[in-house]
Design a protein around this motif. Structure first.
Motif, mmCIF file in Angstrom:
data_model
loop_
_atom_site.group_PDB
_atom_site.id
_atom_site.type_symbol
_atom_site.label_atom_id
_atom_site.label_comp_id
_atom_site.label_asym_id
_atom_site.label_seq_id
_atom_site.Cartn_x
_atom_site.Cartn_y
_atom_site.Cartn_z
ATOM 1 N N GLU A 94 0.818 -1.217 0.000
ATOM 2 C CA GLU A 94 0.000 0.000 0.000
ATOM 3 C C GLU A 94 0.845 1.258 0.000
ATOM 4 O OE1 GLU A 94 -3.004 0.685 3.098
ATOM 5 O OE2 GLU A 94 -3.461 2.624 2.214
ATOM 6 N N THR A 95 1.671 1.452 1.009
ATOM 7 C CA THR A 95 2.328 2.755 1.142
ATOM 8 C C THR A 95 3.648 2.626 1.890
ATOM 9 O OG1 THR A 95 2.190 4.899 2.293
ATOM 10 C CG2 THR A 95 0.862 3.118 3.196
ATOM 11 N N PRO A 96 4.636 3.437 1.530
ATOM 12 C CA PRO A 96 5.889 3.400 2.287
ATOM 13 C C PRO A 96 5.804 4.180 3.598
ATOM 14 C CG PRO A 96 6.061 5.027 0.565
ATOM 15 C CD PRO A 96 4.706 4.374 0.403
ATOM 16 N N MET A 97 4.726 4.943 3.778
ATOM 17 C CA MET A 97 4.604 5.797 4.967
ATOM 18 C C MET A 97 3.257 5.551 5.632
ATOM 19 S SD MET A 97 6.195 9.477 3.869
ATOM 20 C CE MET A 97 5.433 9.648 2.256
ATOM 21 N N VAL A 98 3.294 5.291 6.947
ATOM 22 C CA VAL A 98 2.043 5.013 7.652
ATOM 23 C C VAL A 98 1.087 6.201 7.555
ATOM 24 C CG1 VAL A 98 2.819 5.799 9.940
ATOM 25 C CG2 VAL A 98 1.069 4.014 9.778
ATOM 26 N N SER A 99 1.629 7.408 7.488
ATOM 27 C CA SER A 99 0.772 8.600 7.454
ATOM 28 C C SER A 99 -0.029 8.691 6.159
ATOM 29 C CB SER A 99 1.608 9.866 7.629
ATOM 30 O OG SER A 99 2.571 9.991 6.599
ATOM 31 N N MET A 100 0.347 7.894 5.163
ATOM 32 C CA MET A 100 -0.347 7.931 3.880
ATOM 33 C C MET A 100 -1.343 6.788 3.714
ATOM 34 S SD MET A 100 0.626 10.618 2.236
ATOM 35 C CE MET A 100 0.785 11.573 3.732
ATOM 36 N N MET A 101 -1.650 6.065 4.793
ATOM 37 C CA MET A 101 -2.659 5.006 4.684
ATOM 38 C C MET A 101 -3.974 5.581 4.185
ATOM 39 S SD MET A 101 -2.155 2.652 8.096
ATOM 40 C CE MET A 101 -3.469 1.473 7.712
ATOM 41 N N GLU A 102 -4.600 4.851 3.274
ATOM 42 C CA GLU A 102 -5.860 5.327 2.692
ATOM 43 C C GLU A 102 -6.940 5.451 3.767
ATOM 44 O OE1 GLU A 102 -7.473 3.816 -1.344
ATOM 45 O OE2 GLU A 102 -8.364 2.523 0.189
ATOM 46 N N ASP A 103 -6.971 4.484 4.674
ATOM 47 C CA ASP A 103 -7.969 4.457 5.747
ATOM 48 C C ASP A 103 -7.263 3.895 6.982
ATOM 49 O OD1 ASP A 103 -9.978 3.777 7.574
ATOM 50 O OD2 ASP A 103 -11.377 3.099 6.015
ATOM 51 N N PHE A 104 -7.240 4.682 8.062
ATOM 52 C CA PHE A 104 -6.469 4.272 9.235
ATOM 53 C C PHE A 104 -7.133 3.176 10.059
ATOM 54 C CE2 PHE A 104 -4.303 8.123 8.135
ATOM 55 C CZ PHE A 104 -2.996 7.868 8.489
ATOM 56 N N THR A 105 -8.312 2.744 9.656
ATOM 57 C CA THR A 105 -9.007 1.714 10.422
ATOM 58 C C THR A 105 -8.947 0.342 9.755
ATOM 59 O OG1 THR A 105 -11.164 2.052 9.369
ATOM 60 C CG2 THR A 105 -10.624 3.489 11.222
ATOM 61 N N THR A 106 -8.217 0.236 8.653
ATOM 62 C CA THR A 106 -8.147 -1.018 7.910
ATOM 63 C C THR A 106 -6.894 -1.009 7.056
ATOM 64 O OG1 THR A 106 -9.201 -2.292 6.120
ATOM 65 C CG2 THR A 106 -9.739 0.020 6.235
ATOM 66 N N SER A 107 -6.333 -2.194 6.816
ATOM 67 C CA SER A 107 -5.145 -2.281 5.967
ATOM 68 C C SER A 107 -5.533 -2.729 4.566
ATOM 69 C CB SER A 107 -4.147 -3.286 6.564
ATOM 70 O OG SER A 107 -3.185 -3.635 5.586
ATOM 71 N N LYS A 108 -5.282 -1.849 3.616
ATOM 72 C CA LYS A 108 -5.573 -2.181 2.224
ATOM 73 C C LYS A 108 -4.717 -3.367 1.772
ATOM 74 C CE LYS A 108 -6.039 0.359 -2.144
ATOM 75 N NZ LYS A 108 -5.771 1.691 -2.749
ATOM 76 N N ALA A 109 -3.469 -3.394 2.225
ATOM 77 C CA ALA A 109 -2.575 -4.493 1.837
ATOM 78 C C ALA A 109 -3.079 -5.827 2.389
ATOM 79 C CB ALA A 109 -1.152 -4.216 2.312
ATOM 80 N N PHE A 110 -3.571 -5.820 3.632
ATOM 81 C CA PHE A 110 -4.163 -7.045 4.200
ATOM 82 C C PHE A 110 -5.322 -7.522 3.318
ATOM 83 C CE2 PHE A 110 -3.269 -7.105 9.117
ATOM 84 C CZ PHE A 110 -1.931 -7.320 8.868
ATOM 85 N N ARG A 111 -6.191 -6.581 2.957
ATOM 86 C CA ARG A 111 -7.392 -6.963 2.200
ATOM 87 C C ARG A 111 -7.026 -7.538 0.828
ATOM 88 N NH1 ARG A 111 -8.905 -1.711 3.464
ATOM 89 N NH2 ARG A 111 -9.272 -1.240 1.277
ATOM 90 N N LEU A 112 -6.132 -6.835 0.120
ATOM 91 C CA LEU A 112 -5.775 -7.265 -1.233
ATOM 92 C C LEU A 112 -5.037 -8.600 -1.211
ATOM 93 C CD1 LEU A 112 -4.505 -3.854 -2.701
ATOM 94 C CD2 LEU A 112 -6.636 -5.031 -3.275
ATOM 95 N N SER A 113 -4.090 -8.727 -0.299
ATOM 96 C CA SER A 113 -3.267 -9.928 -0.253
ATOM 97 C C SER A 113 -4.088 -11.158 0.144
ATOM 98 C CB SER A 113 -2.131 -9.701 0.747
ATOM 99 O OG SER A 113 -1.383 -10.870 0.935
ATOM 100 N N SER A 114 -4.903 -11.019 1.175
ATOM 101 C CA SER A 114 -5.664 -12.178 1.656
ATOM 102 C C SER A 114 -6.738 -12.589 0.649
ATOM 103 C CB SER A 114 -6.288 -11.878 3.021
ATOM 104 O OG SER A 114 -7.190 -10.798 2.945
#
Lengths: 157, 381
Positions: free
Chosen positions: B236-256
């Motif tokens: 998703e992002t190299p920086m935590v501050s750039m997370m699309e939504d701070f309540t969920t991980s986009k990378a978790f969703r896409l990967s799983s």
């Protein structure tokens, strides 16, 4: 091993605790230079895509939403809200006398979010309410000026 | 289809200052290759993160013809398994050795951690006083609490649940049972995270050997192959501050989602679950992002004991990064525990594990890797 190199490989020198360590100074790159030129003038500059009309941060020459290279710099209002934060009890270099201090993410009025520190208010869970209105101010940092945020003038909090 | 046929951790984990990071790669590599019933000369592919796979291969006397240096943080080894499975299926390699070794605590032979002030992180995060994962990874927790109602007590129940597992794991660094009150009374590290909600910092290593299902069946070793049923990776992002939504991980969703689709199963089919727990909120995000529970339900789900021993979804059964070990790139240990559970040789063994899912994270929600692993019965092999 010489005495000098032996000293260099041992634990950090005791003087490091007492020496005044500066806060980290960002080093602009060509793609971010206009941002840092802006902060030096007291302006928070972000970019806006002329194609999809969305604003974005951090600085780069292509729109992350639609990949257009038709983008322009604009000066943000500097108004935003406290989106989320944590309060660090670990002193980063230069932050030793501020512990504990908040590391926050601010959502700008234009939409993009950015990391920042919160000044002009106690950095406690009680004083820092999510979504409280904030406004940008700037902190001198070496030869750079770093945007930080404070409670918006006239806001209840 | 491919299978993990060798798996091993370094003999010692925890505080091991007398072994370098590279030695840990090598020691675990030798143990894993022996575990597979193979010789080092059988290995034609290598993968490593943290240190160069070239350094690792040369140290072991291997001249590999398949090299994977994918370094996307702690989930790198799950991604290595994914790439190895693809490479073996495509005929690029036959036996791939994946290694991890990190002197995370003692820093013996460890590479320096130097933030570059010209990098995006150096310009847009480091100036605000970030100092390692505790000051970045939990950035979204307060937002999650506000939007989804997670309580401090529910968050504190994550290390409590995992200590119930590690109490039965002799190799775990922390084994004493703890209470929610113990967690909330522990030292504040980065509000809202207390010390016991942050992972350990340890030394250790681990390695895996992956080969084709055909070759796996022909191996002389006594251990059953662990089949790779589905895999996923995402960034998703190299920086935590750039997370699309701070309540969920986009990378978790896409990967799983990829891994579930490839395996042709859903969350209800998973017998045993490993979710990378660098901090207590990760299993909460993971349970929701992978679809094991609904949005906002994970805190109560864990607090009610569903992931504890005897619960319906055994999770982080080695005690996790919060109690077992956490070298820095902990993902290798997720896979090791999944393999042990599927082989029936775990310290805190869960009965009848046929499908295990390991969900890794890289960086501060930067990247993700997912493996769905199965027994011969689950693989139809």
């Amino acid at each position: 091993m010489s005495a000098a190199s032996e000293a260099a490989t041992s634990a950090p020198p005791a003087t490091s605790a007492t020496r005044v360590v500066p806060k980290p100074v960002p080093k602009p790159t060509p793609d971010t230079a206009p941002y840092w030129e802006g902060t030096a003038r007291g302006e928070l500059r972000i970019q806006r895509c002329n194609s999809c009309e969305r604003a974005y941060f951090y600085p780069r020459p292509y729109c992350p939403h639609c990949s257009s290279d038709d983008v322009s710099w604009t000066t943000a209002t500097g108004r935003g809200r406290l989106h989320t934060y944590l309060i660090s009890h670990r002193p980063a270099p230069g932050f030793g006398d501020q512990v504990p201090y908040a590391i926050a993410v601010v959502e700008l009025e234009e939409g993009p979010r950015m990391m920042a520190n919160i000044v002009g208010v106690e950095n406690t869970p009680e004083a820092l309410m999510l979504d409280m209105p904030l406004e940008v101010t700037f902190e001198e940092r070496g030869d750079q000026s770093v945007p930080v945020f404070r409670p918006a003038a006239g806001s209840a909090s | 289809m491919t299978a993990i046929v060798g798996a091993a951790e370094t003999e010692r984990i925890g505080i091991v200052p007398d072994i370098s990071a590279l030695e840990m790669h090598a020691e675990s590599a030798r143990l894993a290759v022996a575990d597979a019933g193979l010789k080092m000369s059988d290995v034609d592919g290598v993968a490593a993160a943290g240190l160069s796979p070239i350094a690792m291969a040369h140290y072991l006397g291997i001249a590999p013809t398949y090299v994977d240096a994918t370094a996307v943080g702690g989930c790198s080894f799950l991604v290595h398994v994914r790439h190895a499975a693809a490479a073996i299926t495509a005929g690029l390699a036959e036996v791939v050795l994946i290694t991890h070794g990190e002197s995370g605590r003692s820093r013996t032979g460890a590479p320096p951690r130097a933030p570059d002030p010209a990098s995006p992180q150096g310009q847009f995060e480091a100036p605000y006083g970030t100092l390692g994962p505790p000051t970045m990874f939990p950035m979204g927790v307060l937002r999650y609490m506000k939007e989804l109602g997670l309580t401090h007590e529910q968050l504190a129940s994550v290390p409590v649940a995992q200590r119930r597992w590690s109490a039965n794991v002799p190799r775990a660094m922390f084994r004493d049972l703890i209470t929610v009150d113990d967690v909330l009374a522990s030292r504040m590290i980065a509000y809202p995270m207390h010390l016991l909600e942050c992972c350990l910092v340890t030394d250790g290593g681990g390695a895996l050997v992956v080969t084709s299902a055909e070759r796996a069946k022909a191996l002389p070793g006594p251990k059953p192959p662990v089949y790779v049923l589905g895999t996923g990776e995402a960034a998703e992002t190299p920086m935590v501050s750039m997370m699309e939504d701070f309540t969920t991980s986009k990378a978790f969703r896409l990967s799983s989602a990829r891994a579930f689709a490839e395996a042709g199963i859903g969350p209800a089919d998973v017998d045993h679950l490993m979710i990378y727990d660098a901090f207590a909120h990760l299993p909460i995000y993971g349970l929701e992002d992978l679809g094991f529970v609904g949005r906002g339900e994970a805190g109560a789900f864990i607090a009610e004991g569903n992931t504890s021993p005897g619960g319906r979804l055994p999770m982080n059964t080695n005690g996790g990064g919060l109690s077992y070990t956490h070298t820095g790139m902990y993902g290798m240990f997720l896979v090791q525990e999944a393999v042990r559970q599927l082989r029936g040789e775990a310290a805190a063994q869960v009965p009848d594990v046929n499908v295990s899912l390991a969900q890794g994270v890289g960086g501060m929600f930067m990247a993700a890797g997912t493996l769905v692993l199965g027994s011969a019965a689950a693989a139809g092999a």
